[in-house]
Design an enzyme around this catalytic site. Structure first.
Site, PDB file in Angstrom:
ATOM      1  N   VAL A 230       0.833  -1.203   0.000  1.00 33.37           N
ATOM      2  CA  VAL A 230       0.000   0.000   0.000  1.00 33.37           C
ATOM      3  C   VAL A 230       0.865   1.249   0.000  1.00 33.37           C
ATOM      4  CG1 VAL A 230      -1.706   1.303   1.315  1.00 33.37           C
ATOM      5  CG2 VAL A 230      -1.918  -1.172   1.119  1.00 33.37           C
TER       6      VAL A 230
ATOM      7  N   ILE B  12       2.653   1.766  -3.621  1.00 36.72           N
ATOM      8  CA  ILE B  12       1.832   2.068  -4.794  1.00 36.72           C
ATOM      9  C   ILE B  12       1.199   3.443  -4.662  1.00 36.72           C
ATOM     10  CG2 ILE B  12      -0.107   1.301  -6.204  1.00 36.72           C
ATOM     11  CD1 ILE B  12       0.299  -1.480  -4.911  1.00 36.72           C
TER      12      ILE B  12
ATOM     13  N   GLU C 219      -1.572   5.159  -5.167  1.00 35.96           N
ATOM     14  CA  GLU C 219      -2.949   4.885  -5.583  1.00 35.96           C
ATOM     15  C   GLU C 219      -3.568   6.026  -6.370  1.00 35.96           C
ATOM     16  OE1 GLU C 219      -1.894   4.805  -2.492  1.00 35.96           O
ATOM     17  OE2 GLU C 219      -2.244   2.856  -1.577  1.00 35.96           O
TER      18      GLU C 219
ATOM     19  N   ASP D 191      -1.132  18.817 -44.203  1.00 39.65           N
ATOM     20  CA  ASP D 191      -1.722  18.963 -45.525  1.00 39.65           C
ATOM     21  C   ASP D 191      -1.717  20.445 -45.888  1.00 39.65           C
ATOM     22  OD1 ASP D 191      -3.057  18.109 -47.843  1.00 39.65           O
ATOM     23  OD2 ASP D 191      -4.987  18.671 -46.979  1.00 39.65           O
TER      24      ASP D 191
ATOM     25  N   ASP E  66      -2.234  12.924  -1.230  1.00 41.70           N
ATOM     26  CA  ASP E  66      -1.721  12.749  -2.594  1.00 41.70           C
ATOM     27  C   ASP E  66      -2.577  13.462  -3.630  1.00 41.70           C
ATOM     28  OD1 ASP E  66       0.223  11.229  -1.493  1.00 41.70           O
ATOM     29  OD2 ASP E  66      -0.255   9.373  -2.570  1.00 41.70           O
TER      30      ASP E  66
END
Length: 899
Positions: free
Chosen positions: A287, A290, A292, A334, A733
């Site tokens: 946990v 990672i 999250e 183009d 976070d």
């Protein structure tokens, strides 16, 4: 009757009209019988574009769960449920589900290019059946049908022209050719390019003028449009640079996490820890390792960038395309409608052997002569305007705000030129009413009209220079009409050829006054002068191209137009120089036959002309082979395969066909090439911001991992619990990372070269910085626990609950303040950095502090997290440790030990 051998009709343009009718067992007057048409339909199938298998919504949803991050989170959730850590498990599952829902809705509208192709061609067709012209669904058109088409009609199948009356078509969407194409019935050579097959009609193109009949030779997927559709299906969309970088980053993170887990697990066993206890610790480590919030934050940051670009008329259909454009170092564009206005305007005038460039500005009702302003009042100039207004079947009106036009684009361009002078087209037409006309034909290449003015008659004619000069016996020089000698005739032809080679379409204009009405009036004309036409460049494009150059981005023009026209426009835009060569499509080998020398030449060529969809794919493949990130702009059906193949396809919103818009990753609503520069700036800014919040998330999460690992290996009296770690990650976070995701770009962002496609999100230098940041945070927070124990609670012995709480809150506040360390501008004061000046960062900091205090103030939450702090002195230690980590990281950054 046997079915005609349709498959062997490979080059119908090289077969004369009578032979093609014979080969297809058809009659130009009676057409096919209903019975025969039904029989052929049963053999060849419906005249429609077959779509590739679409990605189902279920598959899109499943794809959201296929990633290394989701795998790691799933393993962590499984371990949590195995050890009955239900809150941890459900919290991780919630993160997975939220990310999947966002990704699903963002990608649900992708992969619809084949549906657009079908919509493009789902129109009725008029065919001759049983000697009558009837209207049928275009899907029921079969080879051998006689199509009848006229101005405004869409052509529903590939067909060989057998009758033509002032017949022109717009094939720009298929070939890139900006000018209407005059159609005739004459057979051509077998090796004639697509844009020069003047006796062929192609599915998906439009009739702009006249009418005609044509015999259908190919339907459905055997048409040129079908070939483009097949290329779209076959062109693979490679993973975007951002997707590749996140995949690479995820793999590295997995190996780092697995390595640390093994080390810590072995160390714990050697320290006498129980296996079950070490497995529970592994949950906490998984946990902690990672991030999250990374998938959600990355998705939302890209979505925010997408919404911000929408305000500037840039519609992004795929989230990853936002960052991809920021890394683009080649734009293959183009010409027609992208770099130019897709309008035909007068750009050159020649009278009495003196050439003059002109610039028509209708909005100011004036005409400017760049080379010679005195020409505007000359008799030749007046006659040239009169002829342009009279020998004309188009209509144009401008009321000061909006334009209304109809008819042949070239004739509309002539009326615009006349409208910009003092005498308007309608004034000329009222003074000289038309009484007769010789219509333009592909045989004579001349149009002439007869007008009456009081008792006199006025003849106006225009056409190809070499043809019209044969009907001229005099030329207007100054105020006089003099004989057109052979030497003068030759000089006019030389001048016309010279201008044609520069990319202009040149027409000659002549007139004659007569006292009597003549039936055959096309003779003894007086040459008034020449006018050259061009599709003018968009005025904002040169500045945009210059900014691309300063940003290290190569711009390449690739068009189906004439090489001279393409080079002329490229020079005006600053894309090419006089000495640069134009690569002709006929000189472009298949990709698998290219030598190293050929590839090198392609890479250094700025302009490619007369190219096919296959050529565009080959060029993009070459750039991608050289590790370049390719952006492709286009608006036509012929651009669709290249738009899909490119790293990012950019379609025009106003002039672009639906096919191009559907297959592209981005659409420019205003068709402005300059909007691409804005999008590039946004893309670069977003990549820099992604780096900021990835570094932020990793350094925060690695600090948690270091704390858990240290406490486990050293067998300390305190530890963070898995649910606490998840709470820290969700609170600290997401909001700061989102705030970092909307940080404004640095002022110099468009003065540096693009990042290489090989540039990873986190390189070695940044990994070193992440380790230093996380180590400082871990050390100061573990230190806070020891300070609290030694100074405040030493007599009471180790209080595991209090130690845990000190560590929990000091880590939260350290991570909240760590967001201010995410500025990487050198030599900028702390309070002047882009992060410090970002108001959203301050909102995030305040929000995180409130959320973290909720865990202390609300008793049920406090009980779930098992937290409580005894007094204000503990809070002082928590706050001091948090600011200490901020100070130390700023110190090592200022000392240039890390970035």
């Amino acid at each position: 009757m046997n079915l005609p051998d349709i498959d062997n009709i490979k080059t119908p343009w090289a077969i004369d009209d009578k032979s093609i009718l014979s080969q297809l067992h058809a009659d130009s007057e009676s057409g096919l019988s209903s019975t025969e048409a039904a029989r052929r339909l049963s053999f060849v199938g419906y005249n429609k574009i077959e779509s590739s298998k679409r990605v189902s919504p279920f598959r899109i949803l499943i794809n959201q769960f296929i990633s290394p991050f989701v795998l790691l989170l799933t393993v962590a959730a499984g371990l949590s449920f195995f050890f009955e850590e239900w809150l941890d498990g459900f919290a991780i599952i919630a993160v997975i589900v939220i990310n999947a829902i966002i990704g699903f809705f963002m990608e649900f509208q992708a992969e619809r290019s084949m549906e657009a192709l079908k919509k493009l061609t789902s129109v009725p067709a008029r065919v001759v059946r049983d000697s009558k012209i009837i209207e049928i669904p275009s899907e029921e058109v079969v080879p051998g049908d006689i199509l009848f088409v006229e101005g405004g009609d869409m052509i529903t199948a590939d067909a060989r022209v057998i009758q033509a009356s002032q017949f022109q078509t717009d094939e720009s969407a298929l070939t890139g050719e900006s000018l209407p194409v005059e159609k005739n019935t004459k057979a051509l050579q077998q090796d004639v390019s697509l844009a020069e097959r003047h006796n062929m009609l192609y599915k998906g193109t439009f009739v702009t003028k006249g009418n005609g009949r044509a015999i259908v030779v190919h339907t459905g997927m055997t048409t040129e449009l079908g070939a483009v559709a097949r290329l779209v299906q076959q062109a693979s969309q490679a993973a975007t640079p951002l997707e590749k970088k996140i995949q690479q980053f995820s793999k590295k993170l997995i190996w780092i996490t697995v390595g640390l887990l093994i080390i810590i697990f072995i160390a714990g066993i050697l320290n006498g820890q129980k296996i079950v206890q070490m497995l529970e610790t592994s949950i906490a480590l998984a946990v902690a390792a990672i991030p999250e919030g990374l998938p959600i934050v990355a998705t939302l940051a890209l979505a925010f960038g997408m919404l911000r670009m929408a305000k500037y008329n840039v519609i992004v259909k795929k989230l990853s395309a936002v960052e991809t454009l920021g890394g683009t170092n080649v734009i293959v564009t183009d010409k027609t409608g992208t770099l130019t206005q897709n309008k035909i305007e007068a750009a050159y005038m020649q009278v009495y052997n003196a050439a003059s460039r002109i610039n028509v500005d209708v909005s100011k009702a004036s005409i400017r002569f760049i080379d010679n302003n005195t020409l505007i009042d000359t008799p030749a100039h007046i006659e040239l305007h009169r002829i342009a207004a009279l020998c004309n079947t188009a209509a144009y009106h401008y009321d000061g705000q909006s334009e209304k036009e109809s008819g042949d684009p070239l004739e509309v361009g002539l009326l615009k030129m006349v409208f910009s002078s003092a005498i308007k087209p309608e004034d000329h037409q009222k003074q000289f009413p038309k009484v007769d006309e010789i219509p333009f034909s592909s045989d004579t290449k001349i149009m002439a009209t007869l007008h009456k003015n009081n008792q006199d008659y006025y003849i106006a004619a225009k056409g190809a220079v070499e043809e019209l000069l044969t009907f001229c016996s005099s030329v207007m020089e100054g105020n006089e009409i003099v004989a057109l000698t052979d030497d003068k005739r030759k000089q006019w032809l030389i001048n016309a050829e010279k201008q044609a080679q520069s990319g202009l379409r040149i027409l000659a204009f002549a007139f004659r006054l007569t006292k009597e009405k003549e039936k055959d009036f096309l003779h003894h004309l007086t040459l008034a002068g020449l006018i050259g036409f061009i599709d003018p460049p968009r005025p904002e494009v040169p500045a945009a191209i210059e900014e691309c150059k300063s940003a290290g981005i190569k711009v390449v023009m690739i068009t189906g137009d004439h090489p001279a026209t393409a080079k002329n426009i490229a020079i005006q835009l600053g894309l090419a120089k006089e000495e640069d060569e134009v690569m002709h499509g006929n000189a472009m080998k298949p990709y698998d036959q290219l030598t190293d020398a050929d590839k090198e030449k392609w890479l250094h060529t700025p302009v490619f002309a007369r190219v096919s969809p296959e050529h565009k794919l080959s060029l993009i493949t070459l750039f991608q082979e050289k590790k370049m990130i390719v952006g492709m702009t286009g608006d036509g059906v012929n651009d669709a395969p290249a738009l899909k193949k490119a790293d990012i396809g950019i379609a025009m919103g106003q002039r672009g066909t639906q096919v191009a818009q559907e297959v592209a990753d981005m659409v420019l609503k205003d068709d402005a090439f300059s909007s691409i520069v804005l999008a590039i700036k946004q893309g670069r800014m977003i990549f820099d911001n992604i780096r900021k919040f990835v570094i932020f998330l990793l350094s925060c999460n690695l600090s948690e991992l270091l704390i858990v690992a240290t406490a486990s290996v050293l067998n300390l009296h305190f530890q963070l619990f898995p649910l606490q770690i998840l709470f820290i990650n969700l609170v600290t976070d997401v909001l700061p990372a989102l705030a970092l995701g909307v940080t404004e770009a640095a002022p110099h962002i468009m003065q540096r070269k693009p990042y290489s496609s090989e540039t990873s999100i986190i390189n070695k230098k940044r990994w070193s910085a992440i380790f230093v940041y996380s180590s400082i945070i871990a050390v100061t927070n573990i230190g806070a626990v020891f300070v609290s124990h030694e100074l405040l609670h030493d007599m009471e012995g180790w209080n595991k609950e209090l130690c845990n709480n000190i560590l929990f809150y000091s880590l939260i506040f350290s991570q909240i303040l760590h967001v201010f360390n995410m500025s990487f501008e050198k030599g900028v004061a702390f309070h002047k950095t882009e992060v410090f000046r970002n108001k959203y960062v301050w909102f995030a900091v305040v929000g995180c502090i409130i959320l973290s205090m909720i865990s202390y103030w609300i008793i049920p939450v406090r009980n779930v997290l098992d937290v409580t702090i005894y007094g204000w002195r503990d809070w002082i230690i928590v706050i001091a440790a948090s600011f200490l980590s901020l100070f130390l990281i700023q110190l090592v950054k200022r000392m240039r030990w890390v970035i």
